[in-house]
Design an enzyme around this catalytic site. Structure first.
Site, PDB file in Angstrom:
ATOM      1  N   TYR A 162       0.844  -1.203   0.000  1.00  0.00           N
ATOM      2  CA  TYR A 162       0.000   0.000   0.000  1.00  0.00           C
ATOM      3  C   TYR A 162       0.876   1.249   0.000  1.00  0.00           C
ATOM      4  O   TYR A 162       0.680   2.166  -0.796  1.00  0.00           O
ATOM      5  CB  TYR A 162      -0.947  -0.028   1.211  1.00  0.00           C
ATOM      6  CG  TYR A 162      -1.927   1.129   1.247  1.00  0.00           C
ATOM      7  CD1 TYR A 162      -3.066   1.119   0.451  1.00  0.00           C
ATOM      8  CD2 TYR A 162      -1.708   2.232   2.078  1.00  0.00           C
ATOM      9  CE1 TYR A 162      -3.959   2.181   0.477  1.00  0.00           C
ATOM     10  CE2 TYR A 162      -2.605   3.291   2.115  1.00  0.00           C
ATOM     11  CZ  TYR A 162      -3.731   3.261   1.315  1.00  0.00           C
ATOM     12  OH  TYR A 162      -4.622   4.306   1.334  1.00  0.00           O
ATOM     13  N   THR A 197     -14.156   5.558   7.193  1.00  0.00           N
ATOM     14  CA  THR A 197     -14.905   5.010   6.043  1.00  0.00           C
ATOM     15  C   THR A 197     -14.987   3.497   6.219  1.00  0.00           C
ATOM     16  O   THR A 197     -14.294   2.938   7.082  1.00  0.00           O
ATOM     17  CB  THR A 197     -14.163   5.298   4.710  1.00  0.00           C
ATOM     18  OG1 THR A 197     -12.984   4.481   4.664  1.00  0.00           O
ATOM     19  CG2 THR A 197     -13.789   6.758   4.536  1.00  0.00           C
TER      20      THR A 197
END
Ligand code: NAP
Length: 257
Positions: A162, A197
């Site tokens: 990532y 989120t």
């Protein structure tokens, strides 16, 4: 923000989290918005509630599917001023355990996807800038991450793929800003810190994580998708018409110290 009804935008990953908030913000500002997501149900539901939205089911890693998506925007709306490359995935895993397939999957969505979508959209973005007048620009906004700049694996969530994929997106932003300037396309990044989120919900629910984040956040709260949307709206709009190749951090001050 000076987005008006003549503005047309594409938001990738618009069905959830940051992408949904960005799309809703641009719609509130009066833009026509193409909501693109690999999960068709999520964007169909959102589009059903907004007169100026169209839903597109497409995978940012699939060049053919993205070419069709851009064609359908051109047919339905006829112009494109703003592209927000927001779709992204995270797959926690240690360096030792990571397979090449997992590495490739994260790179494919987070770095190659924005390249594929930007390249497919660039001709329409450039044409629209010309049609909008002498000084007008179109805009690409890439959603990177503070993790393109710092490594926060000390939270207990190592994810070198990532980090590396967001670092690649950061440099893609800067290089594209130079290459696309002649076509009057500005290219900038928004680098969020920890935002609440579905992407982070599981991590946030772990004991001790929220306080760990808050200790590192001078402004003393976790970010909300609307914080990201506000920054995107600025970089996408006319008030940012002389800003390109830069990153706007939306992190409550995390990266300051
Ligand atoms: P999210 O809630 O998981 O939303 C991402 C959306 O992108 C989902 O609807 C997802 O669909 C869609 N998507 C995934 N792969 C796709 C593909 N190949 N093609 C098209 N759509 C695809 O995540 P989020 O937290 O809003 O994150 C959005 C962006 O912000 C990402 O780029 C992320 O790296 C970045 N970001 C987030 C945070 C944070 O703290 N949340 C921090 C820094 C940066 P599915 O659900 O069907 O997979």
């Amino acid at each position: 923000m000076s987005i008006d009804h003549k503005v047309s935008a594409i938001v990738t990953g618009a069905g959830s989290g940051n992408g949904k908030a960005i799309a809703e913000r641009l719609l509130r500002d009066g833009a026509n918005v193409a909501l693109l997501d690999v999960d068709g149900d999520s964007v169909n539901n959102l589009a059903a509630h907004h007169g100026h939205a169209i839903a597109i089911t497409a995978d940012v890693t699939n060049e053919m599917s993205i070419k069709h998506a851009i064609q359908s925007v051109e047919e339905a709306i006829g112009r494109l001023n703003v592209l927000v490359n927001n779709a992204g995935i995270v797959r926690p895993g240690t360096f030792e355990a990571l397979s090449v397939e997992e590495w490739d999957e994260v790179f494919r969505v987070n770095s190659t996807g924005p390249f594929i979508v930007s390249r497919a959209a660039a001709p329409l973005l450039a044409r629209t800038a010309v049609e909008c007048g002498k000084e007008a620009t179109s805009a690409i906004v890439n959603i990177t991450s503070v993790e393109a700049h710092i490594v926060i694996s000390s939270s207990g969530h190592p994810q070198i793929h990532y980090n590396a994929s967001k670092g690649a997106l950061l440099q893609l932003t800067r290089a594209l800003a130079v290459e696309c300037a002649a076509n009057r396309i500005r290219v900038n990044a928004v680098a969020p810190g920890f935002i609440n989120t579905p992407f982070t919900a599981k991590i946030l629910a772990e004991p001790g994580i929220e306080s760990w984040i808050l200790e590192r956040t001078p402004l003393g709260r976790v970010g909300q998708p609307e914080d990201v949307a506000n920054a995107v709206a600025f970089l996408a709009g006319n008030e940012a018409s002389w800003i390109t190749g830069t990153t706007l951090f939306v992190d409550g001050g995390w990266t300051v110290f």
